[in-house]
Design a protein around this motif. Structure first.
Motif, PDB file in Angstrom:
ATOM      1  N   UNK A 289       0.852  -1.176   0.000  1.00  0.00           N
ATOM      2  CA  UNK A 289       0.000   0.000   0.000  1.00  0.00           C
ATOM      3  C   UNK A 289       0.895   1.236   0.000  1.00  0.00           C
ATOM      4  N   UNK A 290       0.728   2.135  -0.954  1.00  0.00           N
ATOM      5  CA  UNK A 290       1.643   3.291  -1.020  1.00  0.00           C
ATOM      6  C   UNK A 290       1.523   4.188   0.208  1.00  0.00           C
ATOM      7  N   UNK A 291       2.654   4.719   0.645  1.00  0.00           N
ATOM      8  CA  UNK A 291       2.628   5.659   1.767  1.00  0.00           C
ATOM      9  C   UNK A 291       1.827   6.914   1.414  1.00  0.00           C
ATOM     10  N   UNK A 292       1.797   7.263   0.123  1.00  0.00           N
ATOM     11  CA  UNK A 292       1.019   8.429  -0.292  1.00  0.00           C
ATOM     12  C   UNK A 292      -0.464   8.218  -0.034  1.00  0.00           C
ATOM     13  N   UNK A 293      -0.922   6.975  -0.157  1.00  0.00           N
ATOM     14  CA  UNK A 293      -2.318   6.684   0.152  1.00  0.00           C
ATOM     15  C   UNK A 293      -2.559   6.779   1.651  1.00  0.00           C
ATOM     16  N   UNK A 294      -1.639   6.251   2.443  1.00  0.00           N
ATOM     17  CA  UNK A 294      -1.782   6.335   3.895  1.00  0.00           C
ATOM     18  C   UNK A 294      -1.871   7.793   4.352  1.00  0.00           C
ATOM     19  N   UNK A 295      -1.022   8.626   3.781  1.00  0.00           N
ATOM     20  CA  UNK A 295      -1.023  10.026   4.167  1.00  0.00           C
ATOM     21  C   UNK A 295      -2.328  10.696   3.760  1.00  0.00           C
ATOM     22  N   UNK A 296      -2.816  10.393   2.552  1.00  0.00           N
ATOM     23  CA  UNK A 296      -4.075  10.980   2.084  1.00  0.00           C
ATOM     24  C   UNK A 296      -5.248  10.507   2.937  1.00  0.00           C
ATOM     25  N   UNK A 297      -5.210   9.247   3.357  1.00  0.00           N
ATOM     26  CA  UNK A 297      -6.267   8.730   4.227  1.00  0.00           C
ATOM     27  C   UNK A 297      -6.276   9.464   5.554  1.00  0.00           C
ATOM     28  N   UNK A 298      -5.096   9.709   6.090  1.00  0.00           N
ATOM     29  CA  UNK A 298      -5.003  10.434   7.365  1.00  0.00           C
ATOM     30  C   UNK A 298      -5.538  11.854   7.217  1.00  0.00           C
ATOM     31  N   UNK A 299      -5.243  12.492   6.123  1.00  0.00           N
ATOM     32  CA  UNK A 299      -5.717  13.859   5.906  1.00  0.00           C
ATOM     33  C   UNK A 299      -7.224  13.909   5.682  1.00  0.00           C
ATOM     34  N   UNK A 300      -7.793  12.817   5.158  1.00  0.00           N
ATOM     35  CA  UNK A 300      -9.221  12.810   4.825  1.00  0.00           C
ATOM     36  C   UNK A 300     -10.111  12.399   5.988  1.00  0.00           C
ATOM     37  N   UNK A 301      -9.528  11.761   7.009  1.00  0.00           N
ATOM     38  CA  UNK A 301     -10.354  11.147   8.055  1.00  0.00           C
ATOM     39  C   UNK A 301      -9.850  11.523   9.432  1.00  0.00           C
ATOM     40  N   UNK A 302     -10.744  12.004  10.273  1.00  0.00           N
ATOM     41  CA  UNK A 302     -10.351  12.439  11.613  1.00  0.00           C
ATOM     42  C   UNK A 302     -10.586  11.382  12.686  1.00  0.00           C
ATOM     43  N   UNK A 303     -11.245  10.282  12.328  1.00  0.00           N
ATOM     44  CA  UNK A 303     -11.435   9.193  13.278  1.00  0.00           C
ATOM     45  C   UNK A 303     -10.199   8.306  13.339  1.00  0.00           C
ATOM     46  N   UNK A 304     -10.356   7.122  13.917  1.00  0.00           N
ATOM     47  CA  UNK A 304      -9.235   6.194  14.009  1.00  0.00           C
ATOM     48  C   UNK A 304      -9.038   5.462  12.694  1.00  0.00           C
ATOM     49  N   UNK A 305      -7.784   5.235  12.345  1.00  0.00           N
ATOM     50  CA  UNK A 305      -7.421   4.461  11.161  1.00  0.00           C
ATOM     51  C   UNK A 305      -6.753   3.166  11.606  1.00  0.00           C
ATOM     52  N   UNK A 306      -7.197   2.067  11.007  1.00  0.00           N
ATOM     53  CA  UNK A 306      -6.663   0.748  11.326  1.00  0.00           C
ATOM     54  C   UNK A 306      -6.120   0.114  10.052  1.00  0.00           C
ATOM     55  N   UNK A 307      -5.000  -0.578  10.194  1.00  0.00           N
ATOM     56  CA  UNK A 307      -4.440  -1.342   9.077  1.00  0.00           C
ATOM     57  C   UNK A 307      -4.238  -2.779   9.533  1.00  0.00           C
ATOM     58  N   UNK A 308      -4.416  -3.696   8.604  1.00  0.00           N
ATOM     59  CA  UNK A 308      -4.188  -5.115   8.894  1.00  0.00           C
ATOM     60  C   UNK A 308      -3.612  -5.755   7.649  1.00  0.00           C
ATOM     61  N   UNK A 309      -2.733  -6.698   7.849  1.00  0.00           N
ATOM     62  CA  UNK A 309      -2.087  -7.382   6.743  1.00  0.00           C
ATOM     63  C   UNK A 309      -0.937  -8.195   7.282  1.00  0.00           C
ATOM     64  N   UNK A 310       0.204  -8.108   6.638  1.00  0.00           N
ATOM     65  CA  UNK A 310       1.371  -8.884   7.088  1.00  0.00           C
ATOM     66  C   UNK A 310       2.183  -8.077   8.104  1.00  0.00           C
ATOM     67  N   UNK A 311       1.522  -7.749   9.214  1.00  0.00           N
ATOM     68  CA  UNK A 311       2.177  -6.919  10.227  1.00  0.00           C
ATOM     69  C   UNK A 311       2.835  -7.774  11.300  1.00  0.00           C
ATOM     70  N   UNK A 312       4.025  -7.330  11.708  1.00  0.00           N
ATOM     71  CA  UNK A 312       4.641  -7.822  12.934  1.00  0.00           C
ATOM     72  C   UNK A 312       4.772  -6.623  13.868  1.00  0.00           C
ATOM     73  N   UNK A 313       5.354  -6.821  15.035  1.00  0.00           N
ATOM     74  CA  UNK A 313       5.449  -5.744  16.005  1.00  0.00           C
ATOM     75  C   UNK A 313       6.173  -4.508  15.483  1.00  0.00           C
ATOM     76  N   UNK A 314       7.383  -4.654  14.921  1.00  0.00           N
ATOM     77  CA  UNK A 314       8.102  -3.467  14.447  1.00  0.00           C
ATOM     78  C   UNK A 314       7.375  -2.729  13.324  1.00  0.00           C
ATOM     79  N   UNK A 315       6.809  -3.461  12.389  1.00  0.00           N
ATOM     80  CA  UNK A 315       6.115  -2.792  11.282  1.00  0.00           C
ATOM     81  C   UNK A 315       4.871  -2.068  11.786  1.00  0.00           C
ATOM     82  N   UNK A 316       4.164  -2.672  12.729  1.00  0.00           N
ATOM     83  CA  UNK A 316       2.988  -2.020  13.301  1.00  0.00           C
ATOM     84  C   UNK A 316       3.373  -0.755  14.050  1.00  0.00           C
ATOM     85  N   UNK A 317       4.434  -0.840  14.824  1.00  0.00           N
ATOM     86  CA  UNK A 317       4.889   0.337  15.562  1.00  0.00           C
ATOM     87  C   UNK A 317       5.288   1.458  14.608  1.00  0.00           C
TER      88      UNK A 317
END
Length: 374
Positions: A289-317
């Protein structure tokens, strides 16, 4: 490290989550038959994983036509509502909130799973490709099958479905859930309306992106009116590219996924829901998922944002520290490690997942994963 990111509390509307780790929706196909009824085994499964700050159920079909896989639970009969009461009581006994994921598969189904063996329903009469459904072939046995050809919904039937979502939300409250998540991802019914590949309607629900998002807006508002907007989450699965055509989300890759899903997120912002969840592609060599999309999502939404996928502790942090995410879902790790927060906090080893016991079966590979004892 994790004490300053993943293991810190956060507010979700009126709820205080103990940590940022979420048990995301995970189909496990353990409901009792006949009737697709939640049971005591399922209650124990969710109770064990109440170490998460927030639990979200597996997909729950909102009506009989919403089923696409054998043995998945529903939320449209009184027996099912009563069965879910066992689950919510078990989770609340551990002091944690749990949301019901409201699910309708649309065209991703088979006539054997449909009432009276009828065709599945869809925005348009276009068959799902590059996907299989799981049908029952005998007591406790099943097999993969191709989805059946669907029939297109009339405009009146689409509006009836909005009412069915609202009724499912009322059923969720009766069952004791703290909120609901709308499954709008992975090629299922809501995603079928969003995608120009599967939605070729000429009425108010088809054509322009604004019209293709209409069903999403209407069901979200209807559910928010029932449970309260801050107790509503919506899950999307934006996919930007793939060289593995067989693994594309049921063929629903958008020509401009950035525009499609940022507009969808803006619609959720206008309603004021509690969170938006992004299910990232998680197969081998899946596109990131492009970081540009993550940034645009953050700018568009004031609630909580959640991501799920191939996450481990360091990547989630990392995504939390970057300000892109507030919550992270750990699917496979939570299945095999019901005490996942403690394992991350203490650096304890993680149990591997037994993929053979993912769907259907007994307590084996479901409630028999151990907690860490050293």
């Amino acid at each position: 490290m994790y004490e300053t990111t993943l293991l810190t509390p956060i507010k979700l509307g009126p709820l205080t989550l103990e940590n940022r780790l979420v048990l995301p929706p995970l189909t496990r196909s353990r409901s009792s038959q006949p009737g697709n009824i939640p049971n005591a085994l399922m209650a124990e499964y969710y109770r064990q994983r109440s170490t998460a700050g927030l639990l979200i159920t597996e997909g729950i079909q909102i009506e009989p036509r919403g089923q696409g896989y054998a043995w998945t639970p529903g939320l449209h009969s009184q027996a099912q509502i009563d069965g879910w009461k066992q689950v919510t009581a078990a989770v609340h006994g551990q002091g944690k909130p749990i949301f019901a994921q409201l699910w309708h598969v649309g065209r991703v189904s088979h006539t054997s799973l449909q009432p009276q063996g009828e065709a599945p329903i869809a925005p348009s009469a276009i068959r799902a490709e590059n996907v299989s459904v799981f049908i029952e072939t005998g007591p406790g046995t099943g097999a993969l099958a191709e989805p059946s050809a669907p029939r297109a919904l009339s405009t009146a039937e689409v509006k009836d479905l909005v009412n069915l979502y609202a009724q499912a939300a009322r059923n969720a409250l009766e069952a004791g859930f703290d909120g609901v998540e709308l499954h709008c991802a992975n090629g299922y019914l809501v995603n079928q309306f969003i995608s120009a590949h599967s939605n070729q309607r000429t009425d108010e629900y088809g054509g322009s992106l604004h019209n293709r998002l209409r069903f999403l807006r209407e069901i979200t508002q209807a559910v928010a009116d029932v449970v309260g907007k801050e107790r509503v989450g919506v899950r999307f699965a934006p996919l930007f590219s793939s060289t593995d055509e067989a693994r594309v989300y049921l063929g629903l890759v958008e020509a401009n996924p950035h525009e499609t899903y940022i507009e969808a997120i803006k619609a959720m912002q206008a309603i004021g829901i509690g969170y938006v969840s992004m299910a990232e592609a998680d197969w081998d060599a899946a596109p990131a998922l492009p970081d540009s999309f993550r940034q645009a999502a953050r700018e568009a939404f004031s609630g909580l944002l959640m991501y799920a996928g191939k996450y481990d502790g360091p990547r989630a942090a990392k995504v939390i520290e970057a300000g892109w995410a507030d919550l992270v879902g750990f699917g496979r790790w939570f299945i095999a490690n019901p005490d996942l927060p403690a394992r991350l906090r203490n650096g304890w080893p993680l149990e591997p997942l037994d993929a053979a016991s993912m769907y259907g079966g007994t307590a084996v590979g479901y409630t028999d994963y151990p907690v860490y004892t050293g």
